[in-house]
Design a protein around this motif. Structure first.
Motif, PDB file in Angstrom:
ATOM      1  N   ARG A   1      14.008  35.778 -14.988  1.00  0.00           N
ATOM      2  CA  ARG A   1      14.132  37.220 -15.165  1.00  0.00           C
ATOM      3  C   ARG A   1      14.310  37.974 -13.852  1.00  0.00           C
ATOM      4  NH1 ARG A   1       9.256  37.814 -19.502  1.00  0.00           N
ATOM      5  NH2 ARG A   1      10.249  36.676 -21.197  1.00  0.00           N
ATOM      6  N   ASP A   2      13.796  37.395 -12.786  1.00  0.00           N
ATOM      7  CA  ASP A   2      13.915  38.070 -11.495  1.00  0.00           C
ATOM      8  C   ASP A   2      15.367  38.141 -11.025  1.00  0.00           C
ATOM      9  OD1 ASP A   2      11.182  38.445 -11.410  1.00  0.00           O
ATOM     10  OD2 ASP A   2      10.832  36.556 -10.331  1.00  0.00           O
ATOM     11  N   GLN A   3      16.215  37.286 -11.595  1.00  0.00           N
ATOM     12  CA  GLN A   3      17.620  37.252 -11.185  1.00  0.00           C
ATOM     13  C   GLN A   3      18.515  38.099 -12.081  1.00  0.00           C
ATOM     14  OE1 GLN A   3      18.977  33.221 -10.841  1.00  0.00           O
ATOM     15  NE2 GLN A   3      17.302  32.596  -9.489  1.00  0.00           N
ATOM     16  N   TYR A   4      17.954  38.652 -13.160  1.00  0.00           N
ATOM     17  CA  TYR A   4      18.772  39.396 -14.119  1.00  0.00           C
ATOM     18  C   TYR A   4      18.208  40.799 -14.332  1.00  0.00           C
ATOM     19  CZ  TYR A   4      20.869  34.901 -15.282  1.00  0.00           C
ATOM     20  OH  TYR A   4      21.504  33.683 -15.219  1.00  0.00           O
ATOM     21  N   GLU A   5      19.021  41.780 -14.040  1.00  0.00           N
ATOM     22  CA  GLU A   5      18.624  43.158 -14.323  1.00  0.00           C
ATOM     23  C   GLU A   5      18.748  43.453 -15.809  1.00  0.00           C
ATOM     24  OE1 GLU A   5      19.854  47.760 -13.066  1.00  0.00           O
ATOM     25  OE2 GLU A   5      20.863  46.031 -12.169  1.00  0.00           O
ATOM     26  N   HIS A   6      19.793  42.886 -16.436  1.00  0.00           N
ATOM     27  CA  HIS A   6      20.030  43.062 -17.864  1.00  0.00           C
ATOM     28  C   HIS A   6      20.038  41.698 -18.539  1.00  0.00           C
ATOM     29  CE1 HIS A   6      22.250  47.040 -16.836  1.00  0.00           C
ATOM     30  NE2 HIS A   6      20.963  47.226 -17.032  1.00  0.00           N
ATOM     31  N   ILE A   7      19.097  41.467 -19.438  1.00  0.00           N
ATOM     32  CA  ILE A   7      19.052  40.200 -20.168  1.00  0.00           C
ATOM     33  C   ILE A   7      19.905  40.343 -21.419  1.00  0.00           C
ATOM     34  CG2 ILE A   7      17.577  38.512 -21.303  1.00  0.00           C
ATOM     35  CD1 ILE A   7      15.267  39.515 -19.590  1.00  0.00           C
TER      36      ILE A   7
ATOM     37  N   GLN B   1      18.269  43.321 -23.685  1.00  0.00           N
ATOM     38  CA  GLN B   1      16.902  43.281 -24.191  1.00  0.00           C
ATOM     39  C   GLN B   1      15.886  43.402 -23.063  1.00  0.00           C
ATOM     40  OE1 GLN B   1      15.833  39.381 -25.909  1.00  0.00           O
ATOM     41  NE2 GLN B   1      17.832  38.648 -25.238  1.00  0.00           N
ATOM     42  N   LYS B   2      14.751  43.976 -23.417  1.00  0.00           N
ATOM     43  CA  LYS B   2      13.687  44.193 -22.446  1.00  0.00           C
ATOM     44  C   LYS B   2      12.351  43.884 -23.112  1.00  0.00           C
ATOM     45  CE  LYS B   2      11.588  47.769 -19.520  1.00  0.00           C
ATOM     46  NZ  LYS B   2      11.665  49.201 -19.116  1.00  0.00           N
ATOM     47  N   VAL B   3      11.544  43.059 -22.462  1.00  0.00           N
ATOM     48  CA  VAL B   3      10.240  42.695 -22.991  1.00  0.00           C
ATOM     49  C   VAL B   3       9.216  43.708 -22.502  1.00  0.00           C
ATOM     50  CG1 VAL B   3       8.461  40.918 -23.085  1.00  0.00           C
ATOM     51  CG2 VAL B   3      10.873  40.255 -23.001  1.00  0.00           C
ATOM     52  N   VAL B   4       8.440  44.264 -23.428  1.00  0.00           N
ATOM     53  CA  VAL B   4       7.437  45.265 -23.079  1.00  0.00           C
ATOM     54  C   VAL B   4       6.045  44.700 -23.348  1.00  0.00           C
ATOM     55  CG1 VAL B   4       9.002  47.181 -23.567  1.00  0.00           C
ATOM     56  CG2 VAL B   4       7.521  46.312 -25.384  1.00  0.00           C
ATOM     57  N   PRO B   5       5.012  45.228 -22.712  1.00  0.00           N
ATOM     58  CA  PRO B   5       3.650  44.723 -22.933  1.00  0.00           C
ATOM     59  C   PRO B   5       3.138  45.066 -24.328  1.00  0.00           C
ATOM     60  CG  PRO B   5       3.615  46.658 -21.520  1.00  0.00           C
ATOM     61  CD  PRO B   5       5.049  46.278 -21.671  1.00  0.00           C
ATOM     62  N   ALA B   6       2.174  44.302 -24.795  1.00  0.00           N
ATOM     63  CA  ALA B   6       1.622  44.503 -26.142  1.00  0.00           C
ATOM     64  C   ALA B   6       0.507  45.543 -26.169  1.00  0.00           C
ATOM     65  CB  ALA B   6       1.093  43.180 -26.684  1.00  0.00           C
ATOM     66  N   VAL B   7       0.173  46.086 -25.026  1.00  0.00           N
ATOM     67  CA  VAL B   7      -0.999  46.958 -24.930  1.00  0.00           C
ATOM     68  C   VAL B   7      -0.901  48.190 -25.815  1.00  0.00           C
ATOM     69  CG1 VAL B   7      -0.062  48.192 -22.924  1.00  0.00           C
ATOM     70  CG2 VAL B   7      -2.547  48.113 -23.297  1.00  0.00           C
ATOM     71  N   TYR B   8       0.323  48.652 -26.087  1.00  0.00           N
ATOM     72  CA  TYR B   8       0.475  49.867 -26.896  1.00  0.00           C
ATOM     73  C   TYR B   8       0.649  49.580 -28.386  1.00  0.00           C
ATOM     74  CZ  TYR B   8       1.156  51.979 -22.320  1.00  0.00           C
ATOM     75  OH  TYR B   8       0.986  52.393 -21.021  1.00  0.00           O
ATOM     76  N   TRP B   9       0.616  48.317 -28.757  1.00  0.00           N
ATOM     77  CA  TRP B   9       0.720  48.000 -30.180  1.00  0.00           C
ATOM     78  C   TRP B   9      -0.597  48.332 -30.868  1.00  0.00           C
ATOM     79  CZ3 TRP B   9      -1.595  45.474 -34.115  1.00  0.00           C
ATOM     80  CH2 TRP B   9      -0.839  45.262 -35.277  1.00  0.00           C
ATOM     81  N   ASN B  10      -0.534  48.992 -32.010  1.00  0.00           N
ATOM     82  CA  ASN B  10      -1.744  49.375 -32.726  1.00  0.00           C
ATOM     83  C   ASN B  10      -1.606  49.088 -34.212  1.00  0.00           C
ATOM     84  OD1 ASN B  10      -3.582  50.602 -30.732  1.00  0.00           O
ATOM     85  ND2 ASN B  10      -1.909  52.069 -30.438  1.00  0.00           N
TER      86      ASN B  10
END
Length: 237
Positions: free
Chosen positions: A75-81, A146-155
Motif C-alpha cells: 500500500r505504501d507504493q500505491y496512492e490509488h488502490i 478503494q480505501k480501507v478505513v478503520p473500524a472504530v466508527y462502526w456502531n
C-alpha cells in the motif's frame, strides 16, 4: 465520456439500461420516456452497447486459474488502490441505477439473556478483522479506487420496540432496503431491536461488493465465537 454522460442523464430521468443478448433493454420509473432523450439513446446505442460489453468482458476475464498466484499490494507504493473487475462492475451499476438488488440482508430472532455490549463488540471486531467490510470506494473522473478505513466508527444501531412491537416489520424492511453509500459507509451495517427483556431481533445487511453468500456463513461463525468469548469475559488474541 459522452456515453458516461448519457448514462448519467438516463439515471437522473429514472431510466435503467441493461444489456441482454447484445441488445439494450430500457426500464423506466415513469410512464413515458422523453422523446428527445430517446433520440439521443438511439444515436448512442452502439456506443452504449460497446461500453457495457467492455465491463462484461472484463468481469469474465477476472477468473484466475488455480496455477496463478495473487500478488499482494504494497500500500505504501500505491496512492490509488484499483478495484477488482467484479468490484468495478458493481460500482458502475451502483452509480448508474443504484444497487439494492445486491444487498445481502439477514434477520435473526434472539431469545434469552443477551449481552448487548459483547454483541456490539463482537460485530465491530468482525468488521475490524475483515478489511473488505470497511473498504469505501471513491472516484476521480469516473475512475474508481478503494480505501480501507478503520473500524472504530462502526456502531451497532439499537432500537427499542418493546412497547410497539407491531412496528417491527415496517422498520425492519425500511432498514434492510436502505441504500449503501459506497463512497462513505462500511459495507456491513447492523441493528438490534429490543422486543422485550429477553426477546430481540438482530438485523444486518452486507453489500455484495464486499461479500457473497459463501462468506456470510464464515462471518456468522466467527461472530458467534467472538460473542461466546466476550460474553464470558475472555479476550481473543
Amino acid at each position: 465520456m459522452e456515453v458516461v454522460k448519457v448514462l448519467e442523464k438516463a439515471k437522473s430521468l429514472g431510466i435503467y439500461i441493461e444489456l441482454k443478448d447484445d441488445n439494450l433493454v430500457l426500464k423506466s420509473t415513469k410512464k413515458s420516456i422523453d422523446p428527445d432523450f430517446l433520440k439521443i439513446l438511439k444515436k448512442e446505442k452502439i456506443n452504449i452497447i460497446n461500453h457495457l460489453k467492455i465491463y462484461r468482458k472484463r468481469d469474465r476475464s477476472a477468473i484466475i486459474s488455480s496455477e496463478e498466484k495473487i500478488k499482494v499490494y504494497d500500500r505504501d507504493q500505491y496512492e490509488h488502490i484499483p478495484l477488482s473487475f467484479s468490484q468495478e462492475r458493481l460500482w458502475f451499476l451502483d452509480q448508474l441505477q443504484g444497487s439494492l438488488e445486491y444487498h445481502q440482508p439477514f434477520a435473526m430472532r434472539l431469545s434469552g439473556n443477551l449481552d448487548i455490549q459483547a454483541l456490539s463488540r463482537s460485530l465491530r471486531q468482525v468488521v475490524d478483522r475483515h478489511e473488505v467490510l470497511r473498504t469505501v470506494i471513491y472516484s476521480e473522473d469516473w475512475v474508481a479506487f478503494q480505501k480501507v478505513v478503520p473500524a472504530v466508527y462502526w456502531n451497532l444501531s439499537c432500537k427499542d420496540l418493546s412497547c410497539i412491537t407491531a412496528l417491527l416489520m415496517d422498520d425492519l424492511l425500511a432498514f434492510l432496503s436502505l441504500p449503501f453509500n459506497l463512497a462513505a459507509e462500511y459495507m456491513f451495517r447492523a441493528r438490534l431491536y429490543r422486543l422485550g427483556e429477553r426477546e430481540h431481533v438482530l438485523a444486518g445487511n452486507f453489500h455484495h461488493i464486499s461479500s457473497d453468500g459463501w462468506s456470510q456463513s464464515i462471518l456468522v461463525k466467527e461472530f458467534l465465537q467472538l460473542y461466546r468469548s466476550y460474553s464470558t469475559g475472555k479476550d481473543i488474541e
